[in-house]
Enzyme design. Sequence first.
Site, PDB file in Angstrom:
ATOM      1  N   PRO A  33       0.825  -1.217   0.000  1.00 48.98           N
ATOM      2  CA  PRO A  33       0.000   0.000   0.000  1.00 48.98           C
ATOM      3  C   PRO A  33       0.854   1.260   0.000  1.00 48.98           C
ATOM      4  CG  PRO A  33      -0.184  -1.196   2.091  1.00 48.98           C
ATOM      5  CD  PRO A  33       0.663  -2.030   1.194  1.00 48.98           C
ATOM      6  N   GLU A  34       0.640   2.094  -1.007  1.00 46.45           N
ATOM      7  CA  GLU A  34       1.346   3.368  -1.102  1.00 46.45           C
ATOM      8  C   GLU A  34       0.392   4.467  -0.643  1.00 46.45           C
ATOM      9  OE1 GLU A  34       4.438   3.793  -1.941  1.00 46.45           O
ATOM     10  OE2 GLU A  34       5.017   1.914  -2.898  1.00 46.45           O
ATOM     11  N   ARG A  89       1.778 -10.290   6.132  1.00 47.42           N
ATOM     12  CA  ARG A  89       3.224 -10.260   6.393  1.00 47.42           C
ATOM     13  C   ARG A  89       3.569  -9.620   7.734  1.00 47.42           C
ATOM     14  NH1 ARG A  89       6.509  -8.702   1.146  1.00 47.42           N
ATOM     15  NH2 ARG A  89       8.163  -9.283   2.571  1.00 47.42           N
TER      16      ARG A  89
END
Length: 269
Positions: free
Chosen positions: A2-3, A108
């Site tokens: 996610p940016e 993660r």
Amino acid sequence: MPELPEVEVTLRGIAPQLTGRLITGVAVREPRLRWRVEEAVGCLAGREIRALRRRGKYILLDCGDGHLILHLGMSGSLRILKRGTPPQKHDHFDLQFGELILRLRDPRRFGAVLWTEQPPETHPLLRHLGIEPLARAFDGRRLHALTRGLRSAIKQALMDGSRVVGVGNIYANESLFMAGIHPATRAGRLSLARCIELAAATKKVLREAIRAGGSSLRDFVGSDGKQGYFQQRYLVYGRAGDPCRRCGTPIQRLVQGQRATFYCPSCQR
Ligand SMILES: [Zn+2]
């Protein structure tokens, strides 16, 4: 990963649902995220979410006497679900709001759930963040001032979060193409005119990405969260060897600071 645009779209997706709501419960199924989820987070029930905002890639939930700081890390996503929706394997954290749940899924576990009673801007993770690229105060003049004396490449300067926050690799590549600037140009040598072009391009690229994500807003509410991050049609990113969309020259790839850079050798000087 996610940016900034994905985080902004997430914020816009969840904020209308959560603003003014009372936290009725907290579930921490896995405290071992990027940093351990502190016990204090378990005691948030009874607090009201007064407002939500974004700083860099952090989402801040203002609870009046403190802030919950959320970060999506490498793979995190937030969804609003109905109470009773069974958690899946990587659903590590819930905030409950009566009939609704805000759920963090993070396979993660590089995401973060942190509580602070200090002003969040003074938190060690946020204190050194640079200017927001979408803020009005970020313009060519500011970019020019921020890069004076810098020997590093403009792409690396643009990705340096202590100067400008949240311009990740994809958007740095795209902005430099749009501004016609070679990514290896020494940052300190960029003229004011080119800084004006680049600041405008950066805003445009990020706004377009947010708009592209706008169509996936509904996926933040009520879905099972299987939806991935939105894909866009990139100008240069990931297109090595493909023809430039402007001039047809094959896009080239180089590595800067261990990150892949894509550019058009004709359009970017
Ligand atoms: Zn070109």
